[in-house]
Design a protein around this motif. Sequence first.
Motif, PDB file in Angstrom:
ATOM      1  N   GLU A   1      35.996  73.547   9.817  1.00 17.20           N
ATOM      2  CA  GLU A   1      36.978  72.831  10.640  1.00 17.20           C
ATOM      3  C   GLU A   1      36.686  71.341  10.862  1.00 17.20           C
ATOM      4  N   PRO A   2      35.426  70.930  11.142  1.00 22.15           N
ATOM      5  CA  PRO A   2      35.210  69.499  11.410  1.00 22.15           C
ATOM      6  C   PRO A   2      35.569  68.593  10.226  1.00 22.15           C
ATOM      7  N   GLU A   3      35.235  69.007   9.008  1.00 16.69           N
ATOM      8  CA  GLU A   3      35.577  68.185   7.838  1.00 16.69           C
ATOM      9  C   GLU A   3      37.092  68.122   7.656  1.00 16.69           C
ATOM     10  N   ALA A   4      37.760  69.264   7.745  1.00 18.25           N
ATOM     11  CA  ALA A   4      39.219  69.284   7.575  1.00 18.25           C
ATOM     12  C   ALA A   4      39.892  68.412   8.635  1.00 18.25           C
ATOM     13  N   ALA A   5      39.422  68.514   9.882  1.00 17.74           N
ATOM     14  CA  ALA A   5      40.004  67.730  10.969  1.00 17.74           C
ATOM     15  C   ALA A   5      39.746  66.234  10.760  1.00 17.74           C
ATOM     16  N   TYR A   6      38.541  65.869  10.343  1.00 12.59           N
ATOM     17  CA  TYR A   6      38.198  64.464  10.092  1.00 12.59           C
ATOM     18  C   TYR A   6      39.065  63.888   8.980  1.00 12.59           C
ATOM     19  N   ARG A   7      39.195  64.624   7.882  1.00 10.22           N
ATOM     20  CA  ARG A   7      40.000  64.121   6.761  1.00 10.22           C
ATOM     21  C   ARG A   7      41.472  63.949   7.168  1.00 10.22           C
ATOM     22  N   ARG A   8      41.988  64.892   7.956  1.00 10.08           N
ATOM     23  CA  ARG A   8      43.370  64.791   8.444  1.00 10.08           C
ATOM     24  C   ARG A   8      43.505  63.605   9.404  1.00 10.08           C
ATOM     25  N   TRP A   9      42.524  63.428  10.296  1.00  2.00           N
ATOM     26  CA  TRP A   9      42.502  62.319  11.249  1.00  2.00           C
ATOM     27  C   TRP A   9      42.550  60.987  10.501  1.00  2.00           C
ATOM     28  N   HIS A  10      41.736  60.864   9.447  1.00  3.66           N
ATOM     29  CA  HIS A  10      41.724  59.643   8.658  1.00  3.66           C
ATOM     30  C   HIS A  10      43.032  59.447   7.905  1.00  3.66           C
ATOM     31  N   ARG A  11      43.523  60.511   7.288  1.00  6.35           N
ATOM     32  CA  ARG A  11      44.757  60.431   6.492  1.00  6.35           C
ATOM     33  C   ARG A  11      45.948  60.002   7.366  1.00  6.35           C
TER      34      ARG A  11
END
Length: 161
Positions: free
Chosen positions: A49-59
């Motif tokens: 979850e943290p990686e997916a959330a970070y990538r979405r946050w950045h995108r």
Amino acid sequence: MTAASTITYVRGDATAPLGKGVKVVAHVCNDLGGWGKGFVLAVSRRWPEPEAAYRRWHRERAGNDFGLGAVQLVRVGPYLWVANMVGQRGVRTGRSSGPPVRYEAIDAALATLGGHALDLGASVHMPRIGCGLAGGRWPSVEPLVTARLSGRGVPVTVYDQ
């Protein structure tokens, strides 16, 4: 310095935080949306979850608060959160002039994290943030952790391998 304002140092893995109660695992991310080296690999091995959330946050950064000093709390268990803290400008390359760590961004992120931790009644667990690939120095980071977390009554544990 009172016991409440001290940092506990232990040998171990910050992705397996010690103790009872609500816990936040905190770490530093870059401002490029890159996730693939350093402590984030250990985070991703344990929780997707943290990686997916970070990538979405950045995108989706045009419409949110992503940027230096920002914090994203990601729930990974009933009593466990991961704090993605943007405290690094870019990444180190062969052409880099100086380390990518940004102490003022880590300070701002820790201040925000301190508020969240107090609201959650949580302890904070971390490696020596900003001191790996970001190139920071712990004698510069430790006072920020003390001022923004342990000095406000948030229990902090720092993990060394």
